[in-house]
Write a protein that holds these residues in place. Sequence first.
Motif: not given
Length: 516
Positions: A306-314
């Motif tokens: 799986i690859r996980i992506f952040a929409k916002e920093r931190s």
Amino acid sequence: MKNYLKLFLLFLLYLCFWVSLHAGDVYSDEDIKSMLPKMLGANNVGKEFWFTIPPCLEDESYGYANFVKIYVTSPYRTAVTVEVPVRSFTQTKMTIPNDVIEFNLTPTVAQCYTRSYFTKEYPDEVFIGYGIHVVSNDPIVVYAVVRYRYTSDGFLAIPVSSLGKEYIAAGYPVDPMFEAGGVYIPGYVGIVGAFDQTTVRVTIGGNAFTRTAGGLRAGQTVQKVLNRGDVYLISTQGQASDLTGTKIIANKPVAVVTGNQCTNIPNGNRWCDYTVEMDLPTFTWGYDYHVPNVAKLPRRKRPPIIRIFAKERSTTLYRDGKEFAYLKANTGFEGDGWLETRMNVGVPDYQSYPVVISGNKPISVTLYNTGVEEDGYPPPNSDPYVMAMTPYQQYQKEITFCTPATFGGQRFAENYLGLVYQTDELGMTPDDLEFAEVKSGQFVWRKVNVLFPGVDDLYRYDVAGKKYAFKVIQLPKDGVFKIRAKKPFACYSYGYDSYDSYGYPTSAALADLEKP
């Protein structure tokens, strides 16, 4: 006076909405909230679609009848037109209520270009009028499946009404063994204009090896103007190059399709396959994902990637409620704005299980089905594919779907439905979870726990205090099906043939989670 008139009209609209909801049934606040996305058209059902097909690898399928197949299903009898403006291709067919119709497009019609893996990568370019346009008089569901001999994948098409202005692409790196062997098999991001005069700003993501065939490196930004039907196709160049994390921001809604001409997942694990997925806009991202164990099949030994992506920093990430990673950025380089991991870590072969991936801020999760070399001999029926995950916040109570085939047409040997559902108080399949197939033009409903008995995998972490389980259903035949329950659920469609595969979310609720 105008303000009073507006308030009065809003009151009348609310009154009509309230009366329609309460005319025959009593709905809770939770029911109303779950119904709103469907009422507002924020799902994968629509009347107009734009998308593109990243080039597929034809070399090993040369000489066979290779097609891009567009499958359409609808409860209505309605006219559906598929067109590719620049190719002067137009074809219209009538749907059969609760059945599937098929459009066959040749690679030269459906793709911006075709290329052999012995030729160098094509430079990034805006292809004017190369988009695929699907339009109908009544609501339809559209699936696009690239069906070549020995290689395939597909995606659930997102209608224009549910497209967004911001995306983060989920690709995969080019395996260094390809170029070392004298062949060039790139990855792609395709951006399609749905409206004229659309300004698109693209910031390339990836890794230290990333560069595009147009000379861009990770972190660099380019801006293009697209009109309706134009495709900006970006290609990787070089070994280990990856477009994952590429951020797309537009002033009007666009469609984004990411894929690889043929990829090994993970790199070095043969045998490669074409992968493609239609990316979901960031306004649809949620906080919790029940990741299905698609490896729960005979002879499959390792859990998927799986690859996980952040929409916002931190953003802090959790696996089954336990913190395991932190992403400081929301785009760009691996390890900063996104990361890759096996679904399960530290478990022996054959012992993979479904997990819950969560974030303290909105995230996206994409699943990568691995190649079969790691399973040993004899290899299972499988091959790499890429599949976007559905967040808990976007689950639905009824889904209509079809298999990627028509009666008597080219089909996959195995078709599966991966079902994520809320259990009853005993941790069992609830009686209200029902499955239907079409018989004599009508849906015939049966209980899932009767039609598909067995022990399902329980998720080890509860989301919002609710217990969920994962069930694998092997579909008995090709056709149109429905599934429904009183409590929201998610579904994934995937299937296999000899060194062949496809995988995509069965349906997508695309409510704007950025708005209250």
